[in-house]
Motif scaffolding. Structure first.
Motif, PDB file in Angstrom:
ATOM      1  N   VAL A  75     -61.494 -32.555  20.676  1.00  0.00           N
ATOM      2  CA  VAL A  75     -61.426 -31.373  21.484  1.00  0.00           C
ATOM      3  C   VAL A  75     -62.986 -31.068  21.830  1.00  0.00           C
ATOM      4  CG1 VAL A  75     -60.671 -29.168  22.329  1.00  0.00           C
ATOM      5  CG2 VAL A  75     -59.158 -30.846  21.624  1.00  0.00           C
ATOM      6  N   ASP A  76     -63.571 -30.687  20.635  1.00  0.00           N
ATOM      7  CA  ASP A  76     -64.919 -30.103  20.421  1.00  0.00           C
ATOM      8  C   ASP A  76     -65.892 -31.092  20.910  1.00  0.00           C
ATOM      9  OD1 ASP A  76     -64.139 -27.700  19.383  1.00  0.00           O
ATOM     10  OD2 ASP A  76     -64.549 -28.386  17.157  1.00  0.00           O
ATOM     11  N   ARG A  77     -65.666 -32.491  20.793  1.00  0.00           N
ATOM     12  CA  ARG A  77     -66.485 -33.546  21.358  1.00  0.00           C
ATOM     13  C   ARG A  77     -66.260 -33.570  22.883  1.00  0.00           C
ATOM     14  NH1 ARG A  77     -64.977 -37.056  17.315  1.00  0.00           N
ATOM     15  NH2 ARG A  77     -63.158 -37.965  18.673  1.00  0.00           N
ATOM     16  N   ALA A  78     -65.036 -33.372  23.323  1.00  0.00           N
ATOM     17  CA  ALA A  78     -64.797 -33.471  25.001  1.00  0.00           C
ATOM     18  C   ALA A  78     -65.741 -32.015  25.462  1.00  0.00           C
ATOM     19  CB  ALA A  78     -63.366 -33.361  25.154  1.00  0.00           C
ATOM     20  N   VAL A  79     -65.523 -31.046  24.659  1.00  0.00           N
ATOM     21  CA  VAL A  79     -66.278 -29.835  25.362  1.00  0.00           C
ATOM     22  C   VAL A  79     -67.599 -30.192  25.416  1.00  0.00           C
ATOM     23  CG1 VAL A  79     -66.662 -27.337  24.678  1.00  0.00           C
ATOM     24  CG2 VAL A  79     -64.240 -28.285  24.519  1.00  0.00           C
ATOM     25  N   ALA A 102     -69.108 -23.776  27.699  1.00  0.00           N
ATOM     26  CA  ALA A 102     -68.620 -24.609  26.665  1.00  0.00           C
ATOM     27  C   ALA A 102     -68.249 -23.707  25.399  1.00  0.00           C
ATOM     28  CB  ALA A 102     -69.795 -25.473  26.123  1.00  0.00           C
ATOM     29  N   ILE A 103     -69.045 -22.704  25.060  1.00  0.00           N
ATOM     30  CA  ILE A 103     -68.414 -21.785  23.935  1.00  0.00           C
ATOM     31  C   ILE A 103     -67.184 -21.337  23.914  1.00  0.00           C
ATOM     32  CG2 ILE A 103     -69.035 -19.817  22.801  1.00  0.00           C
ATOM     33  CD1 ILE A 103     -72.156 -20.484  23.361  1.00  0.00           C
ATOM     34  N   ASN A 104     -66.871 -20.680  25.457  1.00  0.00           N
ATOM     35  CA  ASN A 104     -65.772 -19.975  25.385  1.00  0.00           C
ATOM     36  C   ASN A 104     -64.506 -21.046  25.444  1.00  0.00           C
ATOM     37  OD1 ASN A 104     -66.668 -17.556  25.745  1.00  0.00           O
ATOM     38  ND2 ASN A 104     -67.140 -17.725  28.001  1.00  0.00           N
ATOM     39  N   THR A 105     -64.614 -22.002  26.022  1.00  0.00           N
ATOM     40  CA  THR A 105     -63.838 -23.156  26.037  1.00  0.00           C
ATOM     41  C   THR A 105     -63.306 -23.522  24.646  1.00  0.00           C
ATOM     42  OG1 THR A 105     -64.542 -24.146  28.232  1.00  0.00           O
ATOM     43  CG2 THR A 105     -63.126 -25.457  27.184  1.00  0.00           C
ATOM     44  N   ALA A 106     -64.266 -23.942  23.924  1.00  0.00           N
ATOM     45  CA  ALA A 106     -64.167 -24.349  22.593  1.00  0.00           C
ATOM     46  C   ALA A 106     -63.246 -23.218  21.720  1.00  0.00           C
ATOM     47  CB  ALA A 106     -65.514 -24.523  21.771  1.00  0.00           C
ATOM     48  N   LYS A 107     -63.629 -22.114  22.140  1.00  0.00           N
ATOM     49  CA  LYS A 107     -62.873 -20.777  21.372  1.00  0.00           C
ATOM     50  C   LYS A 107     -61.443 -20.940  21.833  1.00  0.00           C
ATOM     51  CE  LYS A 107     -66.621 -17.665  20.798  1.00  0.00           C
ATOM     52  NZ  LYS A 107     -67.043 -16.269  21.396  1.00  0.00           N
ATOM     53  N   GLY A 111     -60.549 -21.726  18.570  1.00  0.00           N
ATOM     54  CA  GLY A 111     -60.773 -20.298  17.815  1.00  0.00           C
ATOM     55  C   GLY A 111     -62.454 -20.154  17.703  1.00  0.00           C
ATOM     56  N   ASN A 112     -62.581 -18.897  17.138  1.00  0.00           N
ATOM     57  CA  ASN A 112     -64.049 -18.708  16.913  1.00  0.00           C
ATOM     58  C   ASN A 112     -65.027 -19.704  16.257  1.00  0.00           C
ATOM     59  OD1 ASN A 112     -63.863 -16.124  18.407  1.00  0.00           O
ATOM     60  ND2 ASN A 112     -63.292 -15.024  16.465  1.00  0.00           N
ATOM     61  N   GLU A 113     -64.323 -20.471  15.163  1.00  0.00           N
ATOM     62  CA  GLU A 113     -65.212 -21.242  14.420  1.00  0.00           C
ATOM     63  C   GLU A 113     -65.368 -22.472  15.321  1.00  0.00           C
ATOM     64  OE1 GLU A 113     -66.593 -20.917  11.471  1.00  0.00           O
ATOM     65  OE2 GLU A 113     -65.728 -18.830  11.510  1.00  0.00           O
ATOM     66  N   ALA A 114     -64.588 -22.828  16.195  1.00  0.00           N
ATOM     67  CA  ALA A 114     -65.007 -23.947  17.215  1.00  0.00           C
ATOM     68  C   ALA A 114     -66.016 -23.475  18.014  1.00  0.00           C
ATOM     69  CB  ALA A 114     -63.841 -24.450  17.752  1.00  0.00           C
ATOM     70  N   GLY A 120     -73.970 -23.927  18.213  1.00  0.00           N
ATOM     71  CA  GLY A 120     -75.030 -24.107  17.040  1.00  0.00           C
ATOM     72  C   GLY A 120     -75.737 -25.522  17.871  1.00  0.00           C
ATOM     73  N   VAL A 121     -74.657 -26.432  17.960  1.00  0.00           N
ATOM     74  CA  VAL A 121     -75.095 -27.984  18.421  1.00  0.00           C
ATOM     75  C   VAL A 121     -75.722 -27.856  19.770  1.00  0.00           C
ATOM     76  CG1 VAL A 121     -74.263 -30.106  19.061  1.00  0.00           C
ATOM     77  CG2 VAL A 121     -73.316 -28.858  16.929  1.00  0.00           C
ATOM     78  N   LEU A 122     -74.957 -27.110  20.656  1.00  0.00           N
ATOM     79  CA  LEU A 122     -75.538 -27.221  22.023  1.00  0.00           C
ATOM     80  C   LEU A 122     -76.942 -26.396  22.278  1.00  0.00           C
ATOM     81  CD1 LEU A 122     -72.169 -27.082  24.185  1.00  0.00           C
ATOM     82  CD2 LEU A 122     -73.842 -29.081  23.619  1.00  0.00           C
ATOM     83  N   SER A 123     -77.145 -25.282  21.574  1.00  0.00           N
ATOM     84  CA  SER A 123     -78.206 -24.549  21.619  1.00  0.00           C
ATOM     85  C   SER A 123     -79.591 -25.146  20.970  1.00  0.00           C
ATOM     86  CB  SER A 123     -77.883 -23.151  20.786  1.00  0.00           C
ATOM     87  OG  SER A 123     -77.192 -22.190  21.507  1.00  0.00           O
ATOM     88  N   ASN A 124     -79.011 -25.960  19.954  1.00  0.00           N
ATOM     89  CA  ASN A 124     -80.190 -26.714  19.225  1.00  0.00           C
ATOM     90  C   ASN A 124     -80.623 -27.894  20.249  1.00  0.00           C
ATOM     91  OD1 ASN A 124     -80.187 -25.156  17.114  1.00  0.00           O
ATOM     92  ND2 ASN A 124     -78.890 -26.739  15.885  1.00  0.00           N
ATOM     93  N   LEU A 125     -79.733 -28.245  21.089  1.00  0.00           N
ATOM     94  CA  LEU A 125     -79.920 -29.494  21.794  1.00  0.00           C
ATOM     95  C   LEU A 125     -80.730 -28.893  23.041  1.00  0.00           C
ATOM     96  CD1 LEU A 125     -79.824 -32.413  22.692  1.00  0.00           C
ATOM     97  CD2 LEU A 125     -77.438 -31.914  23.684  1.00  0.00           C
ATOM     98  N   ARG A 126     -80.271 -27.758  23.631  1.00  0.00           N
ATOM     99  CA  ARG A 126     -80.805 -27.272  24.687  1.00  0.00           C
ATOM    100  C   ARG A 126     -82.626 -26.836  24.310  1.00  0.00           C
ATOM    101  NH1 ARG A 126     -79.379 -21.211  25.441  1.00  0.00           N
ATOM    102  NH2 ARG A 126     -80.530 -21.282  23.413  1.00  0.00           N
TER     103      ARG A 126
END
Length: 142
Positions: A75-79, A102-107, A111-114, A120-126
């Motif tokens: 799911v995290d990959r899809a998000v 994406a953060i809200n969808t992952a949560k 949950g919060n850890e997702a 973290g991943v998307l912010s670094n990529l951005r």
């Protein structure tokens, strides 16, 4: 259907495609409730993600520390795939909006850890790609 629900439906369809190999239009239809209809957004992002998935996956994989893409939850990959597609290919969606959604969808799914992981991943990529360096408010298109 509002955009937030459309994103959730897109993630569900992308997940189904990856897990079962089902054709994306069938996956989309099975993710919709009886009264929902797919909109143009869904008909763009789902096949769009699938078309450039290898390139998106490579970008995500570069940001993973001590992880492989295969180890990331489905799911995290899809998000993240959907978010990267929006950041790169949807000019109507500001980069920061795609990131926050994406953060809200992952949560919502994990949950919060997702949410923290996806953030973290998307912010670094951005930041690496310098997407969203200019705020949507700087363009004069308020």
């Amino acid at each position: 259907m509002n955009r937030r629900w459309a994103r959730i439906r897109a993630v569900q369809a992308l997940y189904q495609v990856e897990m079962t190999g089902i054709e994306w239009k069938l996956a989309l239809q099975s993710s919709l409730d009886d009264e929902e209809e797919a909109d143009d957004y869904l008909y763009d992002v789902i096949p769009g993600v699938l078309e450039v998935q290898q390139a998106i996956d490579a970008q995500i994989a570069e940001q993973l520390e001590h992880w492989t893409l295969e180890r990331v939850g489905n799911v995290d990959r899809a998000v993240m795939r959907l978010a990267v597609y929006e950041m790169q290919h949807r000019e109507d969606i500001p980069v920061n909006v795609a990131l926050n959604e994406a953060i809200n969808t992952a949560k919502a799914f994990g949950g919060n850890e997702a949410g923290k992981f996806v953030n973290g991943v998307l912010s670094n990529l951005r930041n690496e790609q310098k997407w969203g360096a200019k705020s949507e408010y700087d363009s004069g298109d308020h």
